[in-house]
Design a protein around this motif. Structure first.
Motif, PDB file in Angstrom:
ATOM      1  N   LEU A 175       0.856  -1.187   0.000  1.00  0.00           N
ATOM      2  CA  LEU A 175       0.000   0.000   0.000  1.00  0.00           C
ATOM      3  C   LEU A 175       0.890   1.235   0.000  1.00  0.00           C
ATOM      4  CD1 LEU A 175      -3.016   0.817   0.093  1.00  0.00           C
ATOM      5  CD2 LEU A 175      -2.780   0.975   2.590  1.00  0.00           C
ATOM      6  N   VAL A 176       0.793   2.019  -1.062  1.00  0.00           N
ATOM      7  CA  VAL A 176       1.641   3.211  -1.191  1.00  0.00           C
ATOM      8  C   VAL A 176       0.764   4.440  -1.413  1.00  0.00           C
ATOM      9  CG1 VAL A 176       3.574   1.873  -2.104  1.00  0.00           C
ATOM     10  CG2 VAL A 176       1.912   2.878  -3.686  1.00  0.00           C
ATOM     11  N   ARG A 177       1.345   5.574  -1.097  1.00  0.00           N
ATOM     12  CA  ARG A 177       0.635   6.830  -1.302  1.00  0.00           C
ATOM     13  C   ARG A 177       1.327   7.609  -2.414  1.00  0.00           C
ATOM     14  NH1 ARG A 177      -3.173   9.624   1.452  1.00  0.00           N
ATOM     15  NH2 ARG A 177      -3.194  11.896   1.285  1.00  0.00           N
ATOM     16  N   HIS A 178       0.548   7.964  -3.435  1.00  0.00           N
ATOM     17  CA  HIS A 178       1.107   8.665  -4.588  1.00  0.00           C
ATOM     18  C   HIS A 178       0.131   9.757  -5.021  1.00  0.00           C
ATOM     19  CE1 HIS A 178       3.343   9.375  -8.258  1.00  0.00           C
ATOM     20  NE2 HIS A 178       2.220   9.220  -8.969  1.00  0.00           N
ATOM     21  N   ALA A 179       0.669  10.968  -5.113  1.00  0.00           N
ATOM     22  CA  ALA A 179      -0.136  12.127  -5.554  1.00  0.00           C
ATOM     23  C   ALA A 179      -1.395  12.280  -4.714  1.00  0.00           C
ATOM     24  CB  ALA A 179      -0.495  11.996  -7.032  1.00  0.00           C
ATOM     25  N   GLY A 180      -1.232  12.077  -3.406  1.00  0.00           N
ATOM     26  CA  GLY A 180      -2.350  12.256  -2.491  1.00  0.00           C
ATOM     27  C   GLY A 180      -3.374  11.146  -2.502  1.00  0.00           C
ATOM     28  N   THR A 181      -3.028  10.027  -3.167  1.00  0.00           N
ATOM     29  CA  THR A 181      -3.972   8.913  -3.281  1.00  0.00           C
ATOM     30  C   THR A 181      -3.304   7.625  -2.812  1.00  0.00           C
ATOM     31  OG1 THR A 181      -5.004   9.963  -5.196  1.00  0.00           O
ATOM     32  CG2 THR A 181      -5.460   7.618  -4.850  1.00  0.00           C
ATOM     33  N   TRP A 182      -4.060   6.816  -2.066  1.00  0.00           N
ATOM     34  CA  TRP A 182      -3.549   5.510  -1.650  1.00  0.00           C
ATOM     35  C   TRP A 182      -3.748   4.511  -2.774  1.00  0.00           C
ATOM     36  CZ3 TRP A 182      -0.493   4.857   2.328  1.00  0.00           C
ATOM     37  CH2 TRP A 182      -0.563   5.750   3.413  1.00  0.00           C
ATOM     38  N   ILE A 183      -2.669   3.773  -3.083  1.00  0.00           N
ATOM     39  CA  ILE A 183      -2.709   2.808  -4.176  1.00  0.00           C
ATOM     40  C   ILE A 183      -2.222   1.458  -3.657  1.00  0.00           C
ATOM     41  CG2 ILE A 183      -1.824   2.195  -6.465  1.00  0.00           C
ATOM     42  CD1 ILE A 183      -1.344   5.176  -6.938  1.00  0.00           C
ATOM     43  N   LEU A 184      -2.947   0.395  -3.954  1.00  0.00           N
ATOM     44  CA  LEU A 184      -2.538  -0.950  -3.621  1.00  0.00           C
ATOM     45  C   LEU A 184      -1.883  -1.574  -4.838  1.00  0.00           C
ATOM     46  CD1 LEU A 184      -2.486  -3.429  -1.706  1.00  0.00           C
ATOM     47  CD2 LEU A 184      -4.744  -4.055  -2.628  1.00  0.00           C
ATOM     48  N   LYS A 185      -0.588  -1.899  -4.713  1.00  0.00           N
ATOM     49  CA  LYS A 185       0.146  -2.533  -5.786  1.00  0.00           C
ATOM     50  C   LYS A 185       0.227  -4.032  -5.518  1.00  0.00           C
ATOM     51  CE  LYS A 185       3.012   1.405  -7.159  1.00  0.00           C
ATOM     52  NZ  LYS A 185       4.410   1.870  -7.431  1.00  0.00           N
ATOM     53  N   VAL A 186      -0.227  -4.819  -6.476  1.00  0.00           N
ATOM     54  CA  VAL A 186      -0.242  -6.270  -6.337  1.00  0.00           C
ATOM     55  C   VAL A 186       0.492  -6.879  -7.525  1.00  0.00           C
ATOM     56  CG1 VAL A 186      -1.670  -8.337  -6.118  1.00  0.00           C
ATOM     57  CG2 VAL A 186      -2.441  -6.173  -5.127  1.00  0.00           C
ATOM     58  N   ALA A 187       1.386  -7.833  -7.235  1.00  0.00           N
ATOM     59  CA  ALA A 187       2.129  -8.491  -8.304  1.00  0.00           C
ATOM     60  C   ALA A 187       1.182  -9.264  -9.218  1.00  0.00           C
ATOM     61  CB  ALA A 187       3.177  -9.435  -7.714  1.00  0.00           C
ATOM     62  N   THR A 188       1.539  -9.341 -10.498  1.00  0.00           N
ATOM     63  CA  THR A 188       0.681 -10.011 -11.479  1.00  0.00           C
ATOM     64  C   THR A 188       0.419 -11.465 -11.107  1.00  0.00           C
ATOM     65  OG1 THR A 188       1.527  -8.581 -13.233  1.00  0.00           O
ATOM     66  CG2 THR A 188       0.414 -10.604 -13.913  1.00  0.00           C
ATOM     67  N   THR A 189       1.474 -12.169 -10.689  1.00  0.00           N
ATOM     68  CA  THR A 189       1.302 -13.582 -10.334  1.00  0.00           C
ATOM     69  C   THR A 189       0.369 -13.749  -9.143  1.00  0.00           C
ATOM     70  OG1 THR A 189       3.314 -13.454  -8.985  1.00  0.00           O
ATOM     71  CG2 THR A 189       3.547 -14.241 -11.250  1.00  0.00           C
ATOM     72  N   VAL A 190       0.450 -12.828  -8.191  1.00  0.00           N
ATOM     73  CA  VAL A 190      -0.427 -12.888  -7.025  1.00  0.00           C
ATOM     74  C   VAL A 190      -1.875 -12.640  -7.428  1.00  0.00           C
ATOM     75  CG1 VAL A 190      -0.973 -11.819  -4.808  1.00  0.00           C
ATOM     76  CG2 VAL A 190       1.406 -12.229  -5.442  1.00  0.00           C
ATOM     77  N   ALA A 191      -2.083 -11.700  -8.337  1.00  0.00           N
ATOM     78  CA  ALA A 191      -3.443 -11.432  -8.819  1.00  0.00           C
ATOM     79  C   ALA A 191      -4.027 -12.676  -9.481  1.00  0.00           C
ATOM     80  CB  ALA A 191      -3.420 -10.260  -9.795  1.00  0.00           C
ATOM     81  N   GLU A 192      -3.202 -13.408 -10.202  1.00  0.00           N
ATOM     82  CA  GLU A 192      -3.672 -14.655 -10.829  1.00  0.00           C
ATOM     83  C   GLU A 192      -4.027 -15.695  -9.775  1.00  0.00           C
ATOM     84  OE1 GLU A 192      -0.430 -15.672 -13.304  1.00  0.00           O
ATOM     85  OE2 GLU A 192      -0.894 -14.208 -14.878  1.00  0.00           O
ATOM     86  N   ASP A 193      -3.210 -15.775  -8.709  1.00  0.00           N
ATOM     87  CA  ASP A 193      -3.504 -16.717  -7.627  1.00  0.00           C
ATOM     88  C   ASP A 193      -4.834 -16.372  -6.961  1.00  0.00           C
ATOM     89  OD1 ASP A 193      -1.168 -18.062  -8.113  1.00  0.00           O
ATOM     90  OD2 ASP A 193      -0.025 -17.012  -6.563  1.00  0.00           O
ATOM     91  N   PHE A 194      -5.084 -15.089  -6.735  1.00  0.00           N
ATOM     92  CA  PHE A 194      -6.328 -14.683  -6.083  1.00  0.00           C
ATOM     93  C   PHE A 194      -7.528 -14.967  -6.991  1.00  0.00           C
ATOM     94  CE2 PHE A 194      -3.810 -12.666  -2.886  1.00  0.00           C
ATOM     95  CZ  PHE A 194      -4.660 -12.511  -1.799  1.00  0.00           C
TER      96      PHE A 194
END
Length: 218
Positions: free
Chosen positions: A182-201
């Motif tokens: 979970l990162v904050r960029h340009a005043g917005t919280w963004i959840l970054k998820v690896a591609t392989t993890v997204a496939e697992d989910f």
């Protein structure tokens, strides 16, 4: 019923027989048991890499029926320059099947009871009750048991091969703590998820959906 030698009691054996329950209970090496072991012929022992196994029939003074006595014989070096002396572990049982099957079933009790209690205490916070009222603690404990059972169902219905033996701490780490950031960029919280993890989910979601609509095991 599977238990250690603290449950090696005639009343308990009689209760299991009267109510049709199967038991495998660790025995005690008292004098009658040692006599019974000594009477087992050497030809009756099945030898394995680390032990030998045999069985005989035993009874106690107040048992209504005789029971199987499975004997595991180990060898260990007692003292330097002294002969190896055997040590024994015995299991009393009324379970049918081979000696090896009964012994395996008895040894599985740790996975199904002690480890389950450990998981409840450490993994689900049941080690200490939070309240001073018994009724409140009872409700708290029931919630913990429900959570544990739901996690077991989740492992077997939604997760893939290799997950079934994992504890809740490992699942939390691999599914929630490691996959994303979970990162904050340009005043917005963004959840970054690896591609392989997204496939697992996506696969987990698909298996969960299939289980809900067709829970019959294959």
């Amino acid at each position: 019923m599977r238990a250690d030698s603290a449950s090696y009691q005639a009343d308990l054996f009689n209760y299991c027989e009267e109510t049709g329950k199967t038991f495998a209970i660790g025995g005690k090496l008292d004098a009658p048991t040692l006599v019974a072991i000594a009477a087992i012929p050497e030809s009756a022992w099945t030898h394995y890499a680390d032990c030998a196994v045999a069985e005989t029939v035993q009874s106690m003074e107040h048992t209504d029926k005789a029971f199987r006595l499975i004997v595991v014989r180990y060898h260990h070096q007692a003292e330097l320059l002294e002969e190896d002396r055997p040590r024994y572990h015995v299991i009393a049982s009324n379970r049918s099947g081979s000696t090896a099957d009964v012994l395996i079933w008895y040894r599985q009790r740790g996975e199904h009871s002690e480890n389950g209690i450990k998981e409840l205490k450490i993994g689900f916070g049941m080690e200490r009750m939070p309240c001073g009222q018994e009724s409140a603690n009872s409700a708290f404990f029931r919630v913990g048991v429900v959570a544990h059972n739901l996690f077991v169902l989740f492992k077997h219905s939604a997760l893939g091969e290799g997950w079934q033996r994992h504890r809740i701490a490992t699942a939390r780490w691999r599914l929630f703590q490691v996959p994303g950031r979970l990162v904050r960029h340009a005043g917005t919280w963004i959840l970054k998820v690896a591609t392989t993890v997204a496939e697992d989910f996506a696969a987990i979601r698909s298996r969960a959906y299939s289980f809900i609509h067709d829970p019959t095991p294959e």
